[in-house]
Design an enzyme around this catalytic site. Structure first.
Site, PDB file in Angstrom:
ATOM      1  N   SER A 223       6.543   8.515   6.986  1.00 55.49           N
ATOM      2  CA  SER A 223       6.499   9.927   7.350  1.00 55.49           C
ATOM      3  C   SER A 223       6.828  10.090   8.833  1.00 55.49           C
ATOM      4  O   SER A 223       7.100  11.205   9.286  1.00 55.49           O
ATOM      5  CB  SER A 223       5.123  10.531   7.034  1.00 55.49           C
ATOM      6  OG  SER A 223       4.082   9.723   7.554  1.00 55.49           O
TER       7      SER A 223
ATOM      8  N   ASP B 170       4.478   0.991   6.238  1.00 51.87           N
ATOM      9  CA  ASP B 170       5.336   1.377   5.120  1.00 51.87           C
ATOM     10  C   ASP B 170       6.645   0.599   5.150  1.00 51.87           C
ATOM     11  O   ASP B 170       7.290   0.503   6.204  1.00 51.87           O
ATOM     12  CB  ASP B 170       5.691   2.865   5.240  1.00 51.87           C
ATOM     13  CG  ASP B 170       5.064   3.697   4.155  1.00 51.87           C
ATOM     14  OD1 ASP B 170       4.670   3.146   3.105  1.00 51.87           O
ATOM     15  OD2 ASP B 170       4.964   4.914   4.362  1.00 51.87           O
TER      16      ASP B 170
ATOM     17  N   LYS C 192       3.040  -1.432   2.664  1.00 53.51           N
ATOM     18  CA  LYS C 192       2.973  -0.532   1.504  1.00 53.51           C
ATOM     19  C   LYS C 192       4.381  -0.305   0.990  1.00 53.51           C
ATOM     20  O   LYS C 192       5.310  -0.159   1.791  1.00 53.51           O
ATOM     21  CB  LYS C 192       2.335   0.807   1.888  1.00 53.51           C
ATOM     22  CG  LYS C 192       2.420   1.855   0.765  1.00 53.51           C
ATOM     23  CD  LYS C 192       1.506   3.041   1.009  1.00 53.51           C
ATOM     24  CE  LYS C 192       2.082   4.136   1.863  1.00 53.51           C
ATOM     25  NZ  LYS C 192       3.327   4.760   1.349  1.00 53.51           N
TER      26      LYS C 192
ATOM     27  N   GLU D 175      -0.325  10.022  -4.850  1.00 59.02           N
ATOM     28  CA  GLU D 175       0.097  11.232  -4.121  1.00 59.02           C
ATOM     29  C   GLU D 175       0.470  12.346  -5.088  1.00 59.02           C
ATOM     30  O   GLU D 175       1.281  12.148  -6.001  1.00 59.02           O
ATOM     31  CB  GLU D 175       1.288  10.890  -3.210  1.00 59.02           C
ATOM     32  CG  GLU D 175       1.761  12.110  -2.426  1.00 59.02           C
ATOM     33  CD  GLU D 175       2.627  11.783  -1.212  1.00 59.02           C
ATOM     34  OE1 GLU D 175       2.808  10.579  -0.896  1.00 59.02           O
ATOM     35  OE2 GLU D 175       3.111  12.730  -0.577  1.00 59.02           O
TER      36      GLU D 175
HETATM   37  O1  KIV Z   1       4.496   7.890   4.836  1.00 57.92           O
HETATM   38  C1  KIV Z   1       3.350   8.330   4.680  1.00 57.92           C
HETATM   39  O2  KIV Z   1       2.756   8.967   5.574  1.00 57.92           O
HETATM   40  C2  KIV Z   1       2.697   8.098   3.402  1.00 57.92           C
HETATM   41  C3  KIV Z   1       1.436   8.858   3.145  1.00 57.92           C
HETATM   42  C4  KIV Z   1       1.779  10.255   2.810  1.00 57.92           C
HETATM   43  C5  KIV Z   1       0.613   8.218   2.092  1.00 57.92           C
HETATM   44  O3  KIV Z   1       3.187   7.367   2.611  1.00 57.92           O
END
Ligand code: KIV
Length: 261
Positions: A45, A83, A113, A179
């Site tokens: 994000s 991420d 993740k 989500e």
């Molecule tokens: O990228 C992000 O912030 C996310 C969250 C919304 C879980 O994956």
């Protein structure tokens, strides 16, 4: 005390909930860490929040490593999860492993993740000693395929989502972000899994909750229905900037106490 993946498992076993926030920089990570936030996610994000992209699709590994390094060195207790960006793991388990190894080595994070139902890739990473958080339901990197920001897992898709969550657990994921799915389905998945679920727009029954920090702080220009604003940072900053500008123009800042002899 350093939070580890096992700490989250213990919290679930004791039916204690935990709180997660995103962060992309050292300053906010340090604040959230000191506040006792258990998990800090360096979310892709960052693409929307920091870099101004419309979606997370353009985010690169280099960018995630850049943000990840800053967060990892600032957060002393929180579990730091990075991420894996779009394009860094979809081709094969071996591509996923290469990318995850690079992210872990260069950021010193605790875990990665990845989005979607990819048990083979998760297993490959776990077998290599890398803790993996899954992410199901609305997966922002697939926004184009999902035809926009829509609640997932309604009707017959509910069973599929439950099966996917079980597959990620069997592959070795230590937690799963859910989500934008119906609260009842998130509760069912949470009961069905031994590993913790982390909800974002998935109701109150998940083991943990996560928010994008700029939504939580009221800094974003628009925020989703599921995000609660815990402060109004955007308007406070705007007010402060206006006052500062007025004071500079009128000559009332700086005063002698802000100056050197
Ligand atoms: O990228 C992000 O912030 C996310 C969250 C919304 C879980 O994956």
């Amino acid at each position: 005390m350093k939070i580890r993946t096992g700490t989250l498992a213990n919290l679930k076993a004791k039916q204690e909930k935990f709180a997660c926030l995103t962060s992309y920089d050292a300053l906010t990570s340090q604040i959230f860490d000191e506040a006792g936030i258990e998990v800090i996610l360096v979310g892709d994000s960052a693409g929307n929040v920091v870099l101004g992209y419309e979606t997370t699709v353009p985010v690169t590994i280099d960018q995630m490593v850049h943000f990840g390094k800053a967060v990892s060195q600032a957060a002393k207790s929180a579990l730091v999860v990075i991420d894996m960006p779009f394009g860094s793991y979809e081709i094969s388990s071996s591509q996923a492993l290469d990318s995850a190894i690079r992210i872990m080595k260069e950021t010193s994070a605790d875990a990665v993740k990845l989005e979607g139902a990819r048990p083979e890739s998760i297993k490959a990473l776990v077998d290599a000693g890398i803790p993996v958080m899954g992410h199901l339901g609305f997966t922002p990197q697939s926004v184009n395929q999902l035809s926009g920001f829509k609640v997932q897992g309604r009707g017959s898709d509910a069973e599929k989502l439950l099966a996917q969550a079980k597959a990620l657990e069997s592959a070795g994921a230590f937690a799963i972000v859910l989500e934008m799915i119906p609260a009842g389905l998130a509760a069912e998945i949470t009961r069905a899994l031994e590993i913790p679920t982390i909800g974002i727009g998935a109701g109150a029954e998940c083991d943990g909750q996560i928010l994008v920090w700029t939504d939580f702080a009221g800094l974003s220009d628009r925020s989703p229905k599921f995000a609660k604003k815990y402060l109004e940072l955007r308007s406070s900053l705007a007010d402060a900037a206006t006052i500062y500008r007025d004071e500079v123009k009128s000559g009332s800042f700086p005063k002698t106490e802000h100056s050197f002899d």
